[in-house]
Write a protein that holds these residues in place. Structure first.
Motif, short mmCIF file in Angstrom:
data_model
loop_
_atom_site.label_atom_id
_atom_site.label_comp_id
_atom_site.label_asym_id
_atom_site.label_seq_id
_atom_site.Cartn_x
_atom_site.Cartn_y
_atom_site.Cartn_z
N ARG A 2 -3.14 3.47 5.43
CA ARG A 2 -2.28 4.62 5.19
C ARG A 2 -1.74 5.19 6.50
O ARG A 2 -2.50 5.58 7.39
N ARG B 143 3.99 3.51 12.77
CA ARG B 143 4.89 2.51 12.16
C ARG B 143 5.05 1.30 13.08
O ARG B 143 5.05 0.15 12.62
N GLU C 8 5.00 -3.46 2.48
CA GLU C 8 5.95 -3.57 1.39
C GLU C 8 6.68 -2.25 1.19
O GLU C 8 6.08 -1.18 1.28
N VAL C 9 7.97 -2.34 0.91
CA VAL C 9 8.77 -1.15 0.67
C VAL C 9 8.22 -0.39 -0.53
O VAL C 9 7.91 -0.99 -1.57
N ASN C 10 8.08 0.91 -0.36
CA ASN C 10 7.59 1.82 -1.41
C ASN C 10 6.13 1.62 -1.77
O ASN C 10 5.61 2.29 -2.67
N LYS C 11 5.46 0.70 -1.08
CA LYS C 11 4.03 0.48 -1.34
C LYS C 11 3.17 0.73 -0.11
O LYS C 11 1.97 0.92 -0.22
N GLY C 12 3.79 0.69 1.06
CA GLY C 12 3.02 0.90 2.28
C GLY C 12 2.38 -0.37 2.79
O GLY C 12 2.71 -1.48 2.36
#
Length: 256
Positions: A52, A68, A83-87
């Motif tokens: 996270r 990042r 992954e996009v929108n999943k982290g």
């Protein structure tokens, strides 16, 4: 650091990664990546565990930007999956990836050792011998990974081929957590240490053909071993999980 393997250990206030000193952002990202990579290698972060961004930023008292960057670096090295929108999550262990890493290493390191042998001198050979012995004595998985890499790279050190060196070092990093699995197979670590001695002896004798053959066999053998080990463990895990799935299915049907 917490020993949690499901969920995100750094979200726990009891986590004990070292604090982040004041350094430039690029260095900060690198230090975060190093800390997370070490946690993956030592098993604190399990395959598939979430990484996270907000928890990492809080833990290291930094903004989201270096976090990042660290996660992108880990993804490029094969440690993380973003992954996009999943982290981000810790990349799953892959039998196919382990074997492929060692197949590529066998080709590159055979080339490197052939180029290096004519350039070795007494000093470089003493260094390689010292590192070989250190790796054989090492029983801590994390330290062994570093000592093993240092020995292999010492065999190629005399060669001035920056791109070749970079590719080999990248593959070593990508193979770190797979190499650690050999500590679950102590007999094979002993065999590997003996193979190191044989490779070093061929280098010392300046026997290029034998050294190349031994390096290739050593690395391909490790790749095949890891492929079998990971595959068999996955099959065993699946077999253990099947009765639990069957019980849940029966419970669900009986309650409907």
């Amino acid at each position: 650091m917490s020993n949690a393997t499901d969920g995100f250990p750094l979200a726990d206030d009891s986590a004990s990664l070292p604090p982040m000193p004041a350094v430039p952002r690029s260095s900060t990202a690198r230090m975060i990546a190093d800390a997370v990579r070490a946690a993956i290698v030592d098993g604190t972060f399990a395959p598939g565990a979430p990484l996270r961004q907000d928890a990492l930023a809080r833990h290291f008292s930094v903004s989201a930007i270096p976090v990042r960057e660290a996660l992108r670096q880990l993804e490029s090295e094969g440690w993380a999956k973003v992954e996009v929108n999943k982290g981000a999550t810790v990349a799953l262990l892959s039998a196919e990836e382990a074997r492929e890493i060692y197949e590529i290493r066998s080709a590159l390191e055979s080339l490197a050792i052939g180029l290096a042998i004519p350039l070795h001198d007494a000093c470089s050979l003493r260094t390689a011998e010292s590192l070989c012995k250190a790796a054989a004595r090492e029983l801590d998985p994390s330290r062994y990974v570093a000592r093993n890499q240092a020995f292999h790279l010492s065999l190629y050190a005399p060669v001035v081929r920056p791109q070749l060196a970079e590719m080999i070092e990248t593959l070593h990093r990508r193979g770190e957590r797979y190499l650690r699995l050999k500590f679950g197979l102590p007999l094979h670590k002993g065999e590997s240490d003996a193979e190191h001695v044989a490779i070093l002896d061929a280098v010392r004798r300046r026997d290029v053909a034998t050294a190349q053959s031994l390096v290739a066999a050593h690395l391909l053998g490790t790749g095949d071993l890891l492929y079998r080990f990971i595959t068999e463990r996955a099959q065993a895990d699946a077999a253990q999980a099947e009765p639990r799935r069957a019980r849940r299915t029966r419970a669900s049907h009986s309650g409907s």
